[in-house]
Design a protein around this motif. Sequence first.
Motif, short mmCIF file in Angstrom:
data_model
loop_
_atom_site.label_atom_id
_atom_site.label_comp_id
_atom_site.label_asym_id
_atom_site.label_seq_id
_atom_site.Cartn_x
_atom_site.Cartn_y
_atom_site.Cartn_z
N LEU A 5 49.08 11.32 -10.14
CA LEU A 5 50.20 10.50 -8.81
C LEU A 5 50.70 12.30 -8.38
O LEU A 5 51.33 12.37 -9.62
CB LEU A 5 50.39 9.38 -9.39
N LYS A 6 50.86 12.19 -7.17
CA LYS A 6 52.09 13.19 -6.78
C LYS A 6 52.50 12.63 -5.67
O LYS A 6 52.34 12.54 -4.62
CB LYS A 6 50.93 14.86 -6.67
N LEU A 7 53.64 12.36 -6.17
CA LEU A 7 54.32 12.03 -4.20
C LEU A 7 55.58 13.62 -3.89
O LEU A 7 55.63 13.12 -2.93
CB LEU A 7 55.77 11.25 -5.32
N VAL A 8 55.06 14.91 -5.01
CA VAL A 8 55.37 15.38 -3.77
C VAL A 8 54.44 16.74 -4.15
O VAL A 8 53.70 16.82 -4.84
CB VAL A 8 56.54 16.33 -4.66
N PRO A 9 54.14 16.97 -2.89
CA PRO A 9 52.97 18.45 -3.13
C PRO A 9 53.09 19.38 -4.00
O PRO A 9 54.45 19.78 -4.21
CB PRO A 9 53.11 18.68 -1.83
N GLU A 10 52.43 20.21 -4.46
CA GLU A 10 52.34 21.21 -5.22
C GLU A 10 53.71 22.46 -4.62
O GLU A 10 54.64 22.46 -6.05
CB GLU A 10 51.44 22.06 -5.46
N LYS A 11 53.33 23.07 -4.17
CA LYS A 11 53.78 24.01 -3.82
C LYS A 11 55.00 22.74 -2.18
O LYS A 11 54.28 23.20 -1.09
CB LYS A 11 53.60 24.69 -3.24
N THR A 12 55.69 23.42 -2.44
CA THR A 12 56.81 22.31 -1.28
C THR A 12 57.81 24.52 -0.43
O THR A 12 58.12 24.45 -1.28
CB THR A 12 57.75 21.70 -1.05
N ASN A 13 57.86 23.63 1.08
CA ASN A 13 58.98 24.97 1.40
C ASN A 13 59.76 25.04 2.26
O ASN A 13 60.00 24.82 3.51
CB ASN A 13 57.58 26.06 1.90
N PHE A 14 60.19 23.51 2.14
CA PHE A 14 60.74 22.57 3.25
C PHE A 14 62.05 23.73 3.31
O PHE A 14 63.27 24.19 2.46
CB PHE A 14 61.55 21.47 2.49
N ASP A 15 62.65 23.36 4.88
CA ASP A 15 64.40 24.11 4.74
C ASP A 15 65.41 23.68 4.79
O ASP A 15 65.47 22.19 5.59
CB ASP A 15 63.97 25.12 6.19
N PHE A 16 65.46 23.06 4.05
CA PHE A 16 67.10 21.75 3.84
C PHE A 16 68.25 23.07 4.71
O PHE A 16 69.19 21.30 4.20
CB PHE A 16 67.30 22.07 1.52
N PHE A 17 68.26 23.14 4.82
CA PHE A 17 69.21 23.87 5.68
C PHE A 17 69.25 24.22 7.30
O PHE A 17 69.61 23.91 8.12
CB PHE A 17 69.29 24.99 5.20
N LYS A 18 67.81 23.36 7.08
CA LYS A 18 67.53 23.68 8.50
C LYS A 18 67.96 22.84 9.90
O LYS A 18 68.83 22.42 10.65
CB LYS A 18 66.08 23.06 9.24
N LEU A 244 64.88 27.89 -1.85
CA LEU A 244 63.74 27.86 -2.83
C LEU A 244 64.16 26.61 -4.02
O LEU A 244 63.02 26.74 -4.70
CB LEU A 244 63.65 29.48 -3.22
N SER A 245 65.95 27.41 -5.32
CA SER A 245 65.68 26.31 -5.99
C SER A 245 65.34 24.82 -6.12
O SER A 245 65.29 24.14 -6.83
CB SER A 245 67.23 26.65 -6.22
N VAL A 246 65.98 24.07 -4.56
CA VAL A 246 66.41 23.24 -4.19
C VAL A 246 64.21 22.73 -4.05
O VAL A 246 64.12 21.53 -5.02
CB VAL A 246 66.22 22.66 -2.96
N ASN A 247 63.51 23.30 -3.40
CA ASN A 247 62.40 22.75 -3.21
C ASN A 247 61.60 23.00 -4.60
O ASN A 247 60.61 22.50 -5.27
CB ASN A 247 61.59 24.39 -2.62
N GLU A 248 62.37 24.39 -5.52
CA GLU A 248 60.84 23.84 -6.88
C GLU A 248 61.37 22.73 -7.83
O GLU A 248 61.00 22.62 -8.56
CB GLU A 248 61.22 25.81 -7.63
N THR A 249 62.72 22.00 -7.71
CA THR A 249 63.05 21.50 -8.78
C THR A 249 62.78 20.40 -8.10
O THR A 249 63.42 18.73 -8.24
CB THR A 249 64.56 21.58 -9.00
N LEU A 250 62.52 20.29 -6.58
CA LEU A 250 61.99 18.45 -5.39
C LEU A 250 61.23 18.06 -6.06
O LEU A 250 61.31 16.46 -6.94
CB LEU A 250 61.40 18.79 -4.07
N SER A 251 60.25 18.31 -6.87
CA SER A 251 59.04 17.25 -7.97
C SER A 251 60.27 16.60 -8.37
O SER A 251 59.76 15.38 -9.32
CB SER A 251 57.94 18.30 -7.98
N ARG A 252 60.73 17.00 -9.23
CA ARG A 252 61.36 16.16 -10.34
C ARG A 252 62.65 15.27 -10.02
O ARG A 252 62.11 14.76 -10.43
CB ARG A 252 62.63 17.81 -11.27
N THR A 253 62.94 15.91 -9.05
CA THR A 253 64.17 15.43 -8.19
C THR A 253 63.58 13.69 -7.77
O THR A 253 63.99 13.00 -8.58
CB THR A 253 64.68 16.06 -7.52
#
Lengths: 328, 556
Positions: A5-18, A244-253
Motif C-alpha cells: 500500500l503506497k499512499l505516496v508515490p515512490e518519487k515525488t517532486n512537488f514544488d511546495f513553494f509554488k 527536495l527534503s520535504v519530498n524525500e520525507t513526504l512518505s514518512r510524514t
Amino acid sequence: MAFRLKLVPEKTNFDFFKHQVATFGFSVFMVLASIVLVLVMGLNLGIDFRGGTTIRTEADQTEPVDIGAYRSAIAPLDLGDVLITQVYDPNFRADQKVVTIRIQAQDGQEAISPDTQAKVLESLKSVNKDIKIVATESIGPKVSGELIWTAIWSVLAAVAAILVYIWLRFEWQFSVGAVAALIHDVTVTVGIFALFQIKFDLSIIAALLTILGYSINDTVVVFDRLRENLVKYKKMPLRDVMNLSVNETLSRTVMTSGTTLLALISLLVLGGDVIRNFVFAMTWGVIVGTYSSVYVAKNIVLFIGLDRNKEKKDPSEKFFDKTDVATD
Amino acid sequence: MLHISLWKRVLILIIVLIGVVFAAPNIFYNRVEGHNDAVAAAAKGESLTPEQQAAQAGWPDWLPSDIVNLGLDLRGGAQLLAEVNVGEVYKARVDALWPEFRKALAAERGTLGSIRRLNADPGVLRIQIGNADQIAEAQKIAETLNNPVSSLTGVGQKTLAITTEGNQLIIQLSDAEKAATDDRTMQQSLEIVRRRIDAAGTREPTIVREGADRILIQVPGASSAQEIKQLIGTTAKLTFNSVIGTSSNPNEAVGSDQEILPSADQKGLYYILDSLPVVTGEDLTDARPDTDQNGYPAVAFRFNASAARTFGDYTQNNIGKPFAIVLDNKVISAPTIQSHIAGGSGIITGRFTVKEATDLALLLRAGALPASMTFLEERTIGPELGADSIAAGKMAAAVGAVLVVVFMIASYGTFGVFASLALAINIALIFAILSVIGGTLTLPGIAGIVLTMGTAVDANVLVFERIREELRNQQKAKAARAIELGYERAMSAIVDANVTTFLTAVILFVLGAGPVRGFAVTFLIGIITSVFTAIWVTRLFVSIWFARRRPRELVL
C-alpha cells in the motif's frame, strides 16, 4: 513484487513553494482569524478555569430528554448561571439519557456544599424520579485561578524548551521556524475551540502540549533531512534543497500522520464522551501540525535565510520571489 | 548494524521477557487484585474468610502481582482537595498567652498602672497599661516570657513578635513560629484525616500533603465526595463548659471570658458559656455509639484519669446546674447535673440519628482537627461511569491497534509484521513499567497509550522509509547494506524528534495536575518504550529474519 500500500508515490517532486503565497497566506489568515475569533466570541471555559460545578446525571427513559423541564426544576434554587446540555454517545444504551449541568461558582463557597447538591438532585427527581447523579466535579475560584496560570506557564515552558533544543541541535533560523509552526498550530487549534464553542478545560491544555510535541516531531524530521541535504548539495539553491527534503520525507510524514490519525479517530468514535473534546483537540492538532511542518516551518527558515558557509546569498532565495508572484 | 552481538541479543530478549511477565498480571486484573487484598489482610494479622483464602489461592505467590492502579475516573471514587485554615491555630495560641502575661505584668502594677486586655484581631493580643511612660518597662517584662523557636529552621528566632503602640503592648506569633506552627498543624491534620478515613473502612485511600497548606484526599470506591466531606470536614472539637445563662439574642454583650453559642437543635436559643472549658475532647480515651435510657441513639464516652477527676470534682460542686456539651461551636445538649459523676464516663445525647451517633463516635475517637478546612475542589465519579469509561477505552484501544497493524502490514509487508510485534511488546512494556512504579492509569492515560500506538510506529516508519530510499538509490544494492544504512541514517531524526516530544511530556508531567498528569505519565513511558522497541526490538527481529532467510533481494 509483493503488494504494498503506497499512499505516496515512490518519487515525488512537488514544488511546495509554488503556491507559497496562497499556502503561507492561508496560514497567516488562519492565525489572525483564530485570534479574532477568540477575542470576539471568547472561549467556552470549563469549570477548571472559572470555578463552578458540573453534575452529570443519568436517567433510564426511552422518551427524549426535555432540557426545559430540567431547567425549570432547578430554577427555583437560584443558583445563578446554569448551563444544561444533553450528552450523546454511540456507546449509550437506547434508554440511557445523560445530561450535564454546569452551575457557576456560588458566592462564599469554594467547592459545592453537600446541601446544594442534595437540593439539585431532589429538584431533578420531579422531572424523572429515577434520575441519579453519576459524577460531580466542583472547583473553587481559588484553584481555577491557579490552574489558568499553570496552563499558560506549561504551554510557554514547552515552547521555550523546544526553542532552546532546536537551537542547540540546528541553527537559530530553524528554531524560529519551528516555533512559528508551533504558535500557528496552537493558535489555530484554540481558534477552532472558539469557533464551535467547545468546552475548553485543563485536558485541552494537555492536548495542546501533545500537539506541540507531535508537530515538532514532524518538523524536526523535515529539518533533519534538510540539514543532511545542505551538506550533500552544497551548490543547490536553498529553496530547491528544501523542496527536495520535504519530498524525500513526504512518505514518512503521511505514514505517521496516517497511523496516528487511525488511532485517534478510533478513540474519537469509541472512546466515550468523557474524553471526546480532548481527543478532538488532538486529532485536529495532528492535521494542523502535519500541515504546518510542510508549509509553515521551512517557509520561515527560507524567509530568514540560512548562512551557508558564509557565502553570499543567492538572490533567488528571497521569499516571495518575483517570478512566483507573476505566475500565481 | 545487522550484526547484533550475542550479549545484546540476550539483553534485549531478557528486557522483553521481563516486560511481558510484569505486564501479565494486568490481564487477570480482578483475580490479582483479590489476591493482593487477601495478602494485605493477612499481613495485618486478620484471619481470612474462606472467600479471601480462595482469592489468595487464585494467583500464585511466586508470580509478580503488581498491577496498575486504576484512577478514580476508571474505578469510581471521590477526590477532595482541602485547604487547612492554619491561621486559626494562632488565635488559640495567643489567647492562651493572656493569663501568663497578665500575671507577669500585674506583679509590677506599681510602676505600670492598670492592665487591660483590649479587643483585637484574632491571633493578636493587645494589652493596655495605665502609665504610658512605662511602656518600655512593660515590653521588657513581656520579652522575658518570649522563648526561642524550637524548630530546625527557626534557630535563633523568638516565638513572639512583641511591639508597642502608645500605651499598648501588641503581641503576636513571630513569622518563624508561625511557620513551625503551620507545619505542626498540617502534620496533625493529615494524621487525623487518615485516622478518620481508615476508621470508615474504605480501600486504600491516598492522603497526601500538597504545597504549604493543602491536603489531597482520594478515596477509591467512595460513593460520594459529600459523605467524605462530612466525615473529614467536621472539626469535631468537643468541650464541656459551664452554662452561665441563656438568651435569644445572638449579639448580646458578654464578658471577655464568656462566649455566646447557638443551640444545635433549637432555633433562636443561645447559651452564654464560660469560655474556659472544664474538660475537652482531647481528654477522651474512648467513644462509641450507644443508646440513652429512652432508647434514643447517643454516644458513650470515657475520660482519661486526670480529666475524670476534674469532671468528677466539677459535677460534685455544681449539682443542679446545667453544663453544656459543645461541638464545633454549637451546643448539642445542656443537661442538668443530677449527681456527682465519678469514674469519668458518660453519654452525650442530642437528638441524633443512628448514623449521626456512629459518625460522632468515630470523630471523637479519631480526635479533633487542629483547624477547620475549606474544600477547594472535589470530584466524584460513580463506579458505573468508571466501568463505562474502561470499556470504551479498551474498545478504542483494540480497534486502534488493529487499524494500525493492518495499515503497517499493508505498507511494509514482513517488516510491518515486525513493527506490529514491536508495538505489542511496547504496550506490554508500558503496562509493566506502570505496574512496577505503582503508576495510576486514568482515562486520559488510556488516550496517551492509544496516541503512543500511533506514534510508536513512527520510528519504524523512519527506518523503513530510509531503507527503501537506500534500495532505490543504490542500483543492485545489497539488501544488508541498505538495511544498515537505513538504521544508521534514520538515527539522528529519531533521536531529535523524540527528545523534543520527551521535553513536552516532561513539562506536562511537572506542571500538570489531575487528568493532565495521568496523560503525561503514559505518554512519557510510551516515548521511552517506543524508542527502545524501534531501535532494538525490531532490529533484532530483522537481523534474525535476515540471518535465516538470506533474501537475495529485499522488497520493502
